[in-house]
Design a protein around this motif. Structure first.
Motif, PDB file in Angstrom:
ATOM      1  N   THR A   9      46.174  37.741  34.188  1.00 13.60           N
ATOM      2  CA  THR A   9      46.386  38.810  33.217  1.00 13.60           C
ATOM      3  C   THR A   9      46.183  40.188  33.849  1.00 13.60           C
ATOM      4  O   THR A   9      46.373  41.198  33.190  1.00 13.60           O
ATOM      5  N   GLN A  36      42.436  38.125  28.363  1.00 11.70           N
ATOM      6  CA  GLN A  36      43.370  38.779  27.429  1.00 11.70           C
ATOM      7  C   GLN A  36      44.770  38.213  27.685  1.00 11.70           C
ATOM      8  O   GLN A  36      45.606  38.854  28.312  1.00 11.70           O
ATOM      9  N   SER A  72      39.060  37.141  42.567  1.00  9.02           N
ATOM     10  CA  SER A  72      37.689  37.586  42.330  1.00  9.02           C
ATOM     11  C   SER A  72      37.601  38.401  41.042  1.00  9.02           C
ATOM     12  O   SER A  72      38.519  39.151  40.706  1.00  9.02           O
TER      13      SER A  72
HETATM   14  N1  LIG Z   1      41.341  45.310  47.397  1.00  5.16           N
HETATM   15  C1  LIG Z   1      41.167  46.281  46.501  1.00  5.16           C
HETATM   16  O1  LIG Z   1      41.430  47.475  46.755  1.00  5.16           O
HETATM   17  C2  LIG Z   1      40.681  45.940  45.136  1.00  5.16           C
HETATM   18  C3  LIG Z   1      40.624  46.941  44.171  1.00  5.16           C
HETATM   19  C4  LIG Z   1      40.188  46.586  42.896  1.00  5.16           C
HETATM   20  C5  LIG Z   1      39.814  45.289  42.625  1.00  5.16           C
HETATM   21  N2  LIG Z   1      39.875  44.342  43.605  1.00  5.16           N
HETATM   22  C6  LIG Z   1      39.512  42.921  43.364  1.00  5.16           C
HETATM   23  O2  LIG Z   1      40.734  42.191  43.230  1.00  5.16           O
HETATM   24  C7  LIG Z   1      40.783  41.553  41.939  1.00  5.16           C
HETATM   25  C8  LIG Z   1      42.210  41.564  41.415  1.00  5.16           C
HETATM   26  O3  LIG Z   1      42.729  42.871  41.429  1.00  5.16           O
HETATM   27  P1  LIG Z   1      43.426  43.501  40.137  1.00  5.16           P
HETATM   28  O4  LIG Z   1      43.976  44.785  40.581  1.00  5.16           O
HETATM   29  O5  LIG Z   1      44.302  42.513  39.472  1.00  5.16           O
HETATM   30  O6  LIG Z   1      42.101  43.748  39.221  1.00  5.16           O
HETATM   31  P2  LIG Z   1      41.936  44.074  37.664  1.00  5.16           P
HETATM   32  O7  LIG Z   1      43.026  44.952  37.160  1.00  5.16           O
HETATM   33  O8  LIG Z   1      40.537  44.553  37.484  1.00  5.16           O
HETATM   34  O9  LIG Z   1      42.109  42.623  36.974  1.00  5.16           O
HETATM   35  C9  LIG Z   1      41.058  41.712  37.025  1.00  5.16           C
HETATM   36  C10 LIG Z   1      41.559  40.353  36.561  1.00  5.16           C
HETATM   37  O10 LIG Z   1      40.436  39.469  36.596  1.00  5.16           O
HETATM   38  C11 LIG Z   1      40.255  38.931  35.284  1.00  5.16           C
HETATM   39  N3  LIG Z   1      38.834  38.809  35.011  1.00  5.16           N
HETATM   40  C12 LIG Z   1      37.861  39.723  35.218  1.00  5.16           C
HETATM   41  N4  LIG Z   1      36.695  39.239  34.748  1.00  5.16           N
HETATM   42  C13 LIG Z   1      36.956  38.000  34.249  1.00  5.16           C
HETATM   43  C14 LIG Z   1      36.165  37.023  33.609  1.00  5.16           C
HETATM   44  N5  LIG Z   1      34.869  37.245  33.346  1.00  5.16           N
HETATM   45  N6  LIG Z   1      36.742  35.879  33.238  1.00  5.16           N
HETATM   46  C15 LIG Z   1      38.065  35.652  33.452  1.00  5.16           C
HETATM   47  N7  LIG Z   1      38.882  36.552  34.042  1.00  5.16           N
HETATM   48  C16 LIG Z   1      38.324  37.713  34.424  1.00  5.16           C
HETATM   49  C17 LIG Z   1      40.873  39.921  34.332  1.00  5.16           C
HETATM   50  O11 LIG Z   1      41.184  39.240  33.128  1.00  5.16           O
HETATM   51  P3  LIG Z   1      41.476  40.004  31.714  1.00  5.16           P
HETATM   52  O12 LIG Z   1      42.271  41.225  32.052  1.00  5.16           O
HETATM   53  O13 LIG Z   1      42.255  38.996  30.945  1.00  5.16           O
HETATM   54  O14 LIG Z   1      40.162  40.348  31.117  1.00  5.16           O
HETATM   55  C18 LIG Z   1      42.096  40.357  35.136  1.00  5.16           C
HETATM   56  O15 LIG Z   1      43.110  39.386  35.015  1.00  5.16           O
HETATM   57  C19 LIG Z   1      39.771  42.332  41.092  1.00  5.16           C
HETATM   58  O16 LIG Z   1      39.287  41.527  40.059  1.00  5.16           O
HETATM   59  C20 LIG Z   1      38.702  42.699  42.105  1.00  5.16           C
HETATM   60  O17 LIG Z   1      37.822  41.624  42.353  1.00  5.16           O
HETATM   61  C21 LIG Z   1      40.323  44.632  44.839  1.00  5.16           C
END
Ligand SMILES: NC(=O)c1ccc[n+]([C@@H]2O[C@H](COP(=O)([O-])OP(=O)(O)OC[C@H]3O[C@@H](n4cnc5c(N)ncnc54)[C@H](OP(=O)(O)O)[C@@H]3O)[C@@H](O)[C@H]2O)c1
Length: 277
Positions: A9, A36, A72
């Motif tokens: 999501t 979500q 993550s």
């Molecule tokens: N390399 C980088 O620069 C960078 C930057 C930011 C983050 N990250 C990492 O990379 C991941 C993915 O990036 P992104 O841009 O897609 O991040 P994001 O926009 O923060 O999305 C996070 C995803 O993880 C899910 N999630 C978070 N907490 C959860 C929980 N307690 N249970 C189930 N699902 C959960 C969210 O689900 P919902 O939306 O449905 O709640 C969403 O699908 C992040 O979560 C973070 O660990 C990396």
């Protein structure tokens, strides 16, 4: 074969699902997980709701999974306090044959606070006996590209000194994750970055791409914290952002090698291309 993608999501998981589809995985063999779930309704694959807090929901959601992309979590405190352990336990119970986990560059040695969770999760996976691949992702270009309007107004400022920032387009990192899931992975650890820049060379790139002069002001950690608080960030969040920059100054996001290009089978998007977009 059932491919399960957590965080489907969010932007990274969505891109990974889209890449699996492009790589020829039938939609019926892909399952996305998130909280979500309405955000992923248009992906055209099965989406199930499961919170990393909820071991039972994760077990249900992972049932029958053969390959898992474990994205993550984004709640820094909470993922440390058991969320990721719940995901690993559910994957073990489901008998998943391969887990790819989105970690951070240099997770094994990094002194950044952010890296602690990733190091702990890599250890959980190793100790679990699951066949695991660590995708040690560099920072997303998007973290910086999203700030171009602010750079044009105020210049680039930060406490990262001349520290190297290994980074890549989020879509390329997600494509690499899908490649690992669909191919026989050659390695257990991939350090993934397309390019390495510093805040000074970022300012040069913004200047070049926009045609407007943008400078770089190096700040101490304390100075940067005050700037961030002045811009409205709560003290705790400002502390995290400063900690990331100080970690960069310490060389924790250094990267080399061509793991990313090899995995995705083409030259990755460059910083300048990402800024131009
Ligand atoms: N390399 C980088 O620069 C960078 C930057 C930011 C983050 N990250 C990492 O990379 C991941 C993915 O990036 P992104 O841009 O897609 O991040 P994001 O926009 O923060 O999305 C996070 C995803 O993880 C899910 N999630 C978070 N907490 C959860 C929980 N307690 N249970 C189930 N699902 C959960 C969210 O689900 P919902 O939306 O449905 O709640 C969403 O699908 C992040 O979560 C973070 O660990 C990396």
């Amino acid at each position: 074969m059932t491919y399960v993608v957590t965080g489907a999501t969010g932007p990274f998981g969505r891109l990974a699902v889209e890449s699996l589809l492009r790589r020829g995985v039938p939609a019926g063999e892909i399952r996305g997980i998130g909280r979500q779930i309405e955000k992923a309704a248009d992906l055209g694959v099965e989406i199930r709701r499961a919170d990393y807090e909820d071991g039972d929901a994760l077990r249900d959601a992972f049932a029958g999974a053969s390959r898992l992309l474990f994205v993550s979590g984004s709640e820094l405190g909470r993922r440390r306090q058991g969320q990721h352990a719940n995901v690993v336990a559910a994957a073990v119970e489901a008998g998943v044959e391969l887990v790819a986990y989105t970690s951070i560059l240099n997770a094994a040695t990094s002194t950044m606070d952010l890296a602690e969770d990733h190091r702990a999760t890599e250890k959980l996976l190793t100790d679990s006996g699951l066949r695991s691949v660590f995708l040690r992702n560099g920072f997303y270009y998007e973290v910086y590209a999203g700030q171009v309007p602010a750079y044009l107004e105020h210049g680039v400022a930060g406490a990262a000194g001349d520290g190297p920032i290994g980074a890549a387009a989020r879509a390329d990192l997600a494509d690499a994750a899908a490649a690992v899931l669909t191919q026989e992975p050659e390695k257990g650890v991939y350090e993934l970055a397309a390019e390495v820049f510093t805040l000074a060379t970022l300012a040069e790139a913004v200047t070049e791409v926009t045609g407007r002069p943008v400078g770089y002001t190096p700040l101490t950690g304390e100075q940067y914290r005050e700037v961030l608080k002045g811009a409205g960030l709560p003290d705790e969040v400002a502390g995290i952002v400063v900690g990331i920059d100080l970690g960069i100054a310490g060389g924790n996001l250094a990267a080399s090698g061509d793991d990313l290009a090899k995995l995705i089978g083409r030259p990755p998007v460059t910083l300048r291309e990402a800024l131009a977009q």
